[in-house]
Design an enzyme around this catalytic site. Structure first.
Site, PDB file in Angstrom:
ATOM      1  N   HIS A 155       0.879  -0.922  -0.072  1.00  0.00           N
ATOM      2  CA  HIS A 155       0.082   0.003   0.132  1.00  0.00           C
ATOM      3  C   HIS A 155       0.976   1.285  -0.293  1.00  0.00           C
ATOM      4  O   HIS A 155       1.864   1.166   0.392  1.00  0.00           O
ATOM      5  CB  HIS A 155      -0.851   0.008   1.258  1.00  0.00           C
ATOM      6  CG  HIS A 155      -2.298  -0.988   1.047  1.00  0.00           C
ATOM      7  ND1 HIS A 155      -2.053  -2.296   1.428  1.00  0.00           N
ATOM      8  CD2 HIS A 155      -3.243  -0.671   0.619  1.00  0.00           C
ATOM      9  CE1 HIS A 155      -3.172  -2.842   1.229  1.00  0.00           C
ATOM     10  NE2 HIS A 155      -3.926  -2.003   0.868  1.00  0.00           N
ATOM     11  N   LYS A 159      -0.548   4.685   4.670  1.00  0.00           N
ATOM     12  CA  LYS A 159      -1.374   3.841   5.212  1.00  0.00           C
ATOM     13  C   LYS A 159      -1.116   3.330   6.742  1.00  0.00           C
ATOM     14  O   LYS A 159       0.252   3.186   6.788  1.00  0.00           O
ATOM     15  CB  LYS A 159      -1.742   2.247   4.684  1.00  0.00           C
ATOM     16  CG  LYS A 159      -2.467   1.655   5.210  1.00  0.00           C
ATOM     17  CD  LYS A 159      -2.809   0.360   4.337  1.00  0.00           C
ATOM     18  CE  LYS A 159      -3.810  -0.751   4.824  1.00  0.00           C
ATOM     19  NZ  LYS A 159      -5.079   0.131   5.199  1.00  0.00           N
TER      20      LYS A 159
END
Length: 268
Positions: A155, A159
């Site tokens: 990600h 995040k």
């Protein structure tokens, strides 16, 4: 026309949801919520996302927007989501939750709303991801007993939780097919002299960098062969469209309860 409220409206996912609602002729955006200390309170939603003035102002007062005929779509943070559920309960509003990173106590609290509200909760609203859960259960039943199973996710740099909610969903699907709870099988931390891989475990690896939207691969490594089931998202609109599908589905339900995206897609 179903009325929709978006929380976390100034975040990346919030903006994607706002755009998706405005593009859907079956939905009506009636409110967009930001944190109480946001400098954007009072700004016009349309101007925020480059759509021109819509005369819908960003607000920090969720309760004033909720009603029994509204669906709240919440992609925020665990405690904020729980606070928003409490507000929704007062108005009997349906809720679609895409927040990840809940701890065990917070999940118990969220589950406590199941007999008082209609809620859809999923770690990922992509149709492809939820289809992959079905594939993972099948692969685990066929190959799981003879394979080392690893889940790799990537990600963007912003995040804050790891493993991702989607990776945990995938782990739950695999563990379910193995007939055990994920907590008994998951290995999320490897550093130093950890020794040989323990048979029957499910390993997790988390990568963070750049603007990666979301990539997940489940690896079944057996003797002489390897199976990989992967999903890669290139746009947050994938998740936004799935969340809106869930909202429309939830509006048609006549029973309270805690549902997930597999219910929405008719997989169970």
């Amino acid at each position: 026309m179903q009325k929709i409220i978006i929380t976390g409206a100034d975040g990346r996912m919030g903006r994607a949801l706002l755009s998706a609602v405005l593009d859907n002729p079956q939905l009506q955006l009636v409110g967009a919520v930001v944190k109480a200390d946001s400098s954007l309170i009072g700004a016009d939603v349309g101007e925020l996302i480059g759509r021109g003035r819509l005369d819908i102002a960003l607000s920090s007062d969720l309760s004033s927007l909720l009603a029994s005929d509204t669906i709240l779509i919440d992609f925020t943070a665990p405690q904020a989501t729980l606070d928003n559920l409490a507000a929704a309960l007062k108005h009997r509003s349906g809720v679609v939750i895409g927040t990840t990173g809940f701890n065990a106590e917070q999940l118990i609290e969220m589950n406590s709303y199941a007999d008082r509200l209609a809620v859809v909760y999923a770690g990922n609203y992509s149709v492809g991801v939820n289809l992959s859960l079905q594939l993972l259960r099948l692969a685990t039943r066929v190959m799981g007993a003879d394979s080392d199973i690893e889940i790799i996710e990537a990600h963007h740099r912003h995040k804050v939780d790891a493993p991702s909610g989607t990776a945990l969903m995938m782990g739950e699907a695999v563990a379910e097919a193995l007939g055990q709870p994920l907590q008994a099988l998951a290995v999320t931390d490897r550093a130093g002299q950890v020794g040989a891989r323990a048979p029957g475990t499910i390993g997790f690896a988390s990568l963070r960098g750049g603007d990666t939207v979301g990539e997940h691969t489940v690896l079944f490594a057996a003797e002489g062969e390897r199976l990989e089931i992967s999903h890669k998202a290139s746009s947050r609109q994938t998740f936004a469209r799935g969340a809106l599908k869930a909202a429309q589905w939830l509006a048609d339900q006549d029973k309270l309860g805690l549902y997930n995206m597999e219910d929405v897609l008719g997989f169970r």
